[in-house]
Design a protein around this motif. Structure first.
Motif, PDB file in Angstrom:
ATOM      1  N   ALA A  61       0.834  -1.201   0.000  1.00 53.51           N
ATOM      2  CA  ALA A  61       0.000   0.000   0.000  1.00 53.51           C
ATOM      3  C   ALA A  61       0.871   1.254   0.000  1.00 53.51           C
ATOM      4  CB  ALA A  61      -0.904  -0.002   1.230  1.00 53.51           C
ATOM      5  N   ASP A  62       0.265   2.376  -0.341  1.00 57.74           N
ATOM      6  CA  ASP A  62       1.032   3.637  -0.419  1.00 57.74           C
ATOM      7  C   ASP A  62       1.126   4.341   0.927  1.00 57.74           C
ATOM      8  OD1 ASP A  62      -0.512   4.186  -3.632  1.00 57.74           O
ATOM      9  OD2 ASP A  62       1.410   3.206  -3.091  1.00 57.74           O
ATOM     10  N   GLU A  63       0.465   3.787   1.920  1.00 59.24           N
ATOM     11  CA  GLU A  63       0.503   4.402   3.253  1.00 59.24           C
ATOM     12  C   GLU A  63       0.608   3.300   4.311  1.00 59.24           C
ATOM     13  OE1 GLU A  63      -2.448   8.117   3.311  1.00 59.24           O
ATOM     14  OE2 GLU A  63      -3.350   6.294   2.437  1.00 59.24           O
ATOM     15  N   VAL A  64       1.082   3.639   5.496  1.00 53.18           N
ATOM     16  CA  VAL A  64       1.102   2.649   6.578  1.00 53.18           C
ATOM     17  C   VAL A  64      -0.325   2.458   7.085  1.00 53.18           C
ATOM     18  CG1 VAL A  64       3.439   3.359   7.262  1.00 53.18           C
ATOM     19  CG2 VAL A  64       1.443   4.340   8.449  1.00 53.18           C
ATOM     20  N   ALA A  65      -0.562   1.394   7.815  1.00 53.50           N
ATOM     21  CA  ALA A  65      -1.862   1.088   8.429  1.00 53.50           C
ATOM     22  C   ALA A  65      -2.980   0.975   7.402  1.00 53.50           C
ATOM     23  CB  ALA A  65      -2.221   2.144   9.478  1.00 53.50           C
ATOM     24  N   ALA A  66      -2.639   0.435   6.226  1.00 57.04           N
ATOM     25  CA  ALA A  66      -3.604   0.395   5.115  1.00 57.04           C
ATOM     26  C   ALA A  66      -4.860  -0.388   5.476  1.00 57.04           C
ATOM     27  CB  ALA A  66      -2.943  -0.224   3.886  1.00 57.04           C
ATOM     28  N   SER A  67      -4.719  -1.496   6.198  1.00 54.29           N
ATOM     29  CA  SER A  67      -5.903  -2.299   6.524  1.00 54.29           C
ATOM     30  C   SER A  67      -6.884  -1.480   7.354  1.00 54.29           C
ATOM     31  CB  SER A  67      -5.501  -3.563   7.295  1.00 54.29           C
ATOM     32  OG  SER A  67      -4.665  -4.361   6.508  1.00 54.29           O
ATOM     33  N   TRP A  68      -6.339  -0.724   8.319  1.00 51.77           N
ATOM     34  CA  TRP A  68      -7.240   0.067   9.174  1.00 51.77           C
ATOM     35  C   TRP A  68      -7.858   1.216   8.404  1.00 51.77           C
ATOM     36  CZ3 TRP A  68      -9.411  -0.671  13.761  1.00 51.77           C
ATOM     37  CH2 TRP A  68      -8.980  -1.812  14.461  1.00 51.77           C
ATOM     38  N   ARG A  69      -7.095   1.820   7.491  1.00 44.38           N
ATOM     39  CA  ARG A  69      -7.657   2.919   6.688  1.00 44.38           C
ATOM     40  C   ARG A  69      -8.837   2.415   5.861  1.00 44.38           C
ATOM     41  NH1 ARG A  69      -3.645   7.181   6.317  1.00 44.38           N
ATOM     42  NH2 ARG A  69      -1.644   6.393   7.106  1.00 44.38           N
ATOM     43  N   GLY A  70      -8.769   1.108   5.487  1.00 48.89           N
ATOM     44  CA  GLY A  70      -9.803   0.557   4.601  1.00 48.89           C
ATOM     45  C   GLY A  70     -10.998  -0.017   5.329  1.00 48.89           C
ATOM     46  N   ARG A  71     -11.042   0.086   6.648  1.00 48.51           N
ATOM     47  CA  ARG A  71     -12.164  -0.495   7.394  1.00 48.51           C
ATOM     48  C   ARG A  71     -13.290   0.521   7.559  1.00 48.51           C
ATOM     49  NH1 ARG A  71      -7.902  -3.931  11.042  1.00 48.51           N
ATOM     50  NH2 ARG A  71      -7.742  -5.619   9.525  1.00 48.51           N
ATOM     51  N   HIS A  72     -14.473   0.081   8.004  1.00 41.77           N
ATOM     52  CA  HIS A  72     -15.669   0.916   7.928  1.00 41.77           C
ATOM     53  C   HIS A  72     -15.599   2.157   8.811  1.00 41.77           C
ATOM     54  CE1 HIS A  72     -17.637  -0.260  11.726  1.00 41.77           C
ATOM     55  NE2 HIS A  72     -17.252  -1.508  11.490  1.00 41.77           N
ATOM     56  N   ASP A  73     -16.387   3.144   8.435  1.00 40.98           N
ATOM     57  CA  ASP A  73     -16.316   4.489   9.039  1.00 40.98           C
ATOM     58  C   ASP A  73     -16.695   4.522  10.513  1.00 40.98           C
ATOM     59  OD1 ASP A  73     -17.762   5.904   5.990  1.00 40.98           O
ATOM     60  OD2 ASP A  73     -15.728   5.166   6.471  1.00 40.98           O
ATOM     61  N   HIS A  74     -17.481   3.541  10.958  1.00 42.35           N
ATOM     62  CA  HIS A  74     -17.956   3.585  12.351  1.00 42.35           C
ATOM     63  C   HIS A  74     -16.980   2.886  13.301  1.00 42.35           C
ATOM     64  CE1 HIS A  74     -21.718   4.414  10.269  1.00 42.35           C
ATOM     65  NE2 HIS A  74     -21.566   3.285   9.621  1.00 42.35           N
ATOM     66  N   LEU A  75     -15.918   2.274  12.733  1.00 39.26           N
ATOM     67  CA  LEU A  75     -15.095   1.350  13.520  1.00 39.26           C
ATOM     68  C   LEU A  75     -14.330   2.019  14.652  1.00 39.26           C
ATOM     69  CD1 LEU A  75     -14.285  -1.646  13.729  1.00 39.26           C
ATOM     70  CD2 LEU A  75     -12.306  -1.118  12.309  1.00 39.26           C
ATOM     71  N   ARG A  76     -14.363   1.363  15.792  1.00 31.49           N
ATOM     72  CA  ARG A  76     -13.523   1.733  16.960  1.00 31.49           C
ATOM     73  C   ARG A  76     -12.774   0.482  17.368  1.00 31.49           C
ATOM     74  NH1 ARG A  76     -14.104   6.008  19.808  1.00 31.49           N
ATOM     75  NH2 ARG A  76     -15.563   7.626  19.102  1.00 31.49           N
ATOM     76  N   LEU A  77     -11.622   0.652  18.040  1.00 33.58           N
ATOM     77  CA  LEU A  77     -10.962  -0.523  18.580  1.00 33.58           C
ATOM     78  C   LEU A  77     -11.951  -1.217  19.517  1.00 33.58           C
ATOM     79  CD1 LEU A  77      -7.298   0.551  19.500  1.00 33.58           C
ATOM     80  CD2 LEU A  77      -8.217  -0.238  17.343  1.00 33.58           C
ATOM     81  N   ASN A  78     -11.941  -2.544  19.545  1.00 35.69           N
ATOM     82  CA  ASN A  78     -12.798  -3.228  20.523  1.00 35.69           C
ATOM     83  C   ASN A  78     -11.969  -3.697  21.710  1.00 35.69           C
ATOM     84  OD1 ASN A  78     -11.547  -5.602  19.720  1.00 35.69           O
ATOM     85  ND2 ASN A  78     -13.075  -5.942  18.118  1.00 35.69           N
ATOM     86  N   THR A  79     -10.674  -3.327  21.713  1.00 34.73           N
ATOM     87  CA  THR A  79      -9.831  -3.554  22.883  1.00 34.73           C
ATOM     88  C   THR A  79      -9.466  -2.186  23.444  1.00 34.73           C
ATOM     89  OG1 THR A  79      -7.989  -3.664  21.322  1.00 34.73           O
ATOM     90  CG2 THR A  79      -8.828  -5.749  22.162  1.00 34.73           C
ATOM     91  N   HIS A  80      -9.360  -2.124  24.766  1.00 32.96           N
ATOM     92  CA  HIS A  80      -9.152  -0.830  25.414  1.00 32.96           C
ATOM     93  C   HIS A  80      -7.826  -0.197  24.990  1.00 32.96           C
ATOM     94  CE1 HIS A  80      -8.649   2.224  28.498  1.00 32.96           C
ATOM     95  NE2 HIS A  80      -9.948   2.092  28.760  1.00 32.96           N
ATOM     96  N   ARG A  81      -7.830   1.109  24.884  1.00 36.35           N
ATOM     97  CA  ARG A  81      -6.635   1.875  24.489  1.00 36.35           C
ATOM     98  C   ARG A  81      -5.407   1.439  25.296  1.00 36.35           C
ATOM     99  NH1 ARG A  81      -5.164   6.138  27.379  1.00 36.35           N
ATOM    100  NH2 ARG A  81      -7.251   6.434  28.203  1.00 36.35           N
ATOM    101  N   MET A  82      -5.617   1.213  26.598  1.00 37.78           N
ATOM    102  CA  MET A  82      -4.496   0.868  27.483  1.00 37.78           C
ATOM    103  C   MET A  82      -3.842  -0.458  27.097  1.00 37.78           C
ATOM    104  SD  MET A  82      -4.180   3.219  29.752  1.00 37.78           S
ATOM    105  CE  MET A  82      -3.416   2.424  31.159  1.00 37.78           C
TER     106      MET A  82
END
Ligand SMILES: Cc1cc2nc3c(=O)[nH]c(=O)nc-3n(C[C@H](O)[C@H](O)[C@H](O)COP(=O)(O)OP(=O)(O)OC[C@H]3O[C@@H](n4cnc5c(N)ncnc54)[C@H](O)[C@@H]3O)c2cc1C
Length: 359
Positions: free
Chosen positions: A34-55
């Protein structure tokens, strides 16, 4: 050798590995198609949040900023990974087609030319290839069939009847957003249920605890047609590598009847989807939340024996004496959260590479 270490994949796992390897010695080159890092996350749906805690989801050496909240939104997480990759040696827009042995290391075949390295770290992601089952009669269905990875935004489903197939993390996640949207009728097709958590007990004890937590949190969901899981979450994780489903509105939608349960799909019959209990429905859209596989057959299937899930025989800091310098990183999944586990594994991998390099 062109490089001492090449990491294939600039997602969370590849970047974590590169960060740790860099601290332990050689400055690795990170290659991504991909042309950018974190491509998989960039391509995931607009509502997505991590489902594991930030910590528990941060990369080694850098916490996720508090301002991102407990469950960071997709774009905040992408921005965090972008910043994290600053200063790393990146070769983006570069797909690695295959990896082969060469004297003292590995050759990575690229679109144009190749790269040689003493150590090749394959961090191309456990969710690289969507799994799309083939049902009888599917070709006769006039509606839209997509994989959950192609879902972008609930607004596009306004007024449309949607069948989601698969009660796992993606299915339950999507239905939480669809239930709160202007989508029409919603169905969930499930052959067996998933468990919906808490550390360090034998799997069967943890299974029992997780089931108890689910019952405390949601009551008996089977009263609403949600099938009881055949296997407990920890046992399922161990046997199938499938992780727990995290509720974000799905359970409420199920209880209010906003989402209607259906068993497994038997076949498609024109506009109708027929289920194993003889019932059917006529959705406009079918979203297959039917999982992913690593898809590394072309890259390394000729080098190691992949199992029926497409997984390599050694992962993380584990290595094979027959494949010195070849590593598979981040392809395993964990009920504690992949990011949490990969953070520790990255340091172990860096130490293993440093030891091997020291000879
Ligand atoms: C919808 C969804 C939500 C998730 N949420 C969480 C969560 O909240 N917490 C958690 O811990 N885990 C979560 N996961 C699981 C996992 O942590 C993520 O999938 C994470 O992105 C995995 O990171 P990775 O670096 O292994 O893979 P990826 O992020 O997929 O990165 C792999 C990279 O490799 C590149 N690549 C692939 N093949 C090649 C090739 N042949 N040549 C060059 N480059 C290549 C790709 O372009 C990609 O950039 C989630 C997974 C999904 C699908």
């Amino acid at each position: 050798m062109d490089e001492h270490v090449v990491v294939v994949g600039a997602g969370p796992a590849g970047l974590a590995a590169a960060w740790a390897i860099r601290r332990a010695g050689p400055d690795p080159l990170v290659v991504d198609q991909a042309d950018e890092v974190a491509a998989s996350w960039r391509g995931r749906h607009d509502h997505l949040r991590l489902n594991t805690h930030r910590m528990f989801s941060h990369q080694p050496g850098a916490r996720i900023p508090r301002r991102c909240g407990s469950y960071p939104a997709r774009d905040d997480y992408v921005a965090y990974l972008q910043e994290y990759s600053a200063g790393m040696r990146l070769r983006l827009g570069t797909r690695v087609h295959t990896i082969d042995r060469t004297d003292g290391g590995w050759t990575l075949a690229l679109e144009a030319g190749s790269l040689t390295a003493a150590h090749a770290v394959i961090a191309t992601g456990s969710d690289a290839e969507p799994v799309l089952p083939g049902w009888p009669g599917l070709a006769s269905f006039g509606g839209t069939v997509i994989h959950a990875g192609q879902f972008r935004n609930a607004a596009a489903m306004a007024g449309r009847d949607v069948l989601v197939v698969g009660p796992g993390n993606s299915g339950v996640d999507l239905l939480g957003y669809l239930a709160a949207s202007d989508a029409g009728r919603l169905w969930l097709s499930a052959r067996s249920g998933m468990t919906v958590t808490l550390r360090r007990l034998p799997a069967r004890w943890q299974d029992g605890t997780a089931r108890a937590v689910q019952r405390l949190a949601f009551g008996d969901l089977s009263r609403f047609g949600y099938p009881r899981p055949a296997l407990g979450p920890f046992t399922r994780q161990l046997t199938d590598g499938v992780t727990i489903a995290v509720d974000d509105g799905f359970a409420r939608a199920l209880k209010t009847g906003r989402v209607v349960m259906k068993p497994g799909i038997d076949r498609f019959d024109g506009p109708r989807v027929c289920f194993t209990d003889g019932t059917s429905c006529a959705p406009d859209i079918v979203i297959c939340a039917t999982g992913y596989r690593p898809g590394i057959e072309a890259l390394a299937g000729h080098l190691v024996a992949l199992d029926q899930r497409g997984m390599p025989p050694f992962i993380g800091a584990a290595s094979s004496p027959d494949h010195p310098g070849l590593w598979f990183f981040g392809l395993d999944s964990s009920i504690y959260g992949n990011m949490h586990v990969h953070r520790g594994q990255a340091r172990q991998l860096a130490r293993a590479i440093a030891r091997r390099s020291a000879g």
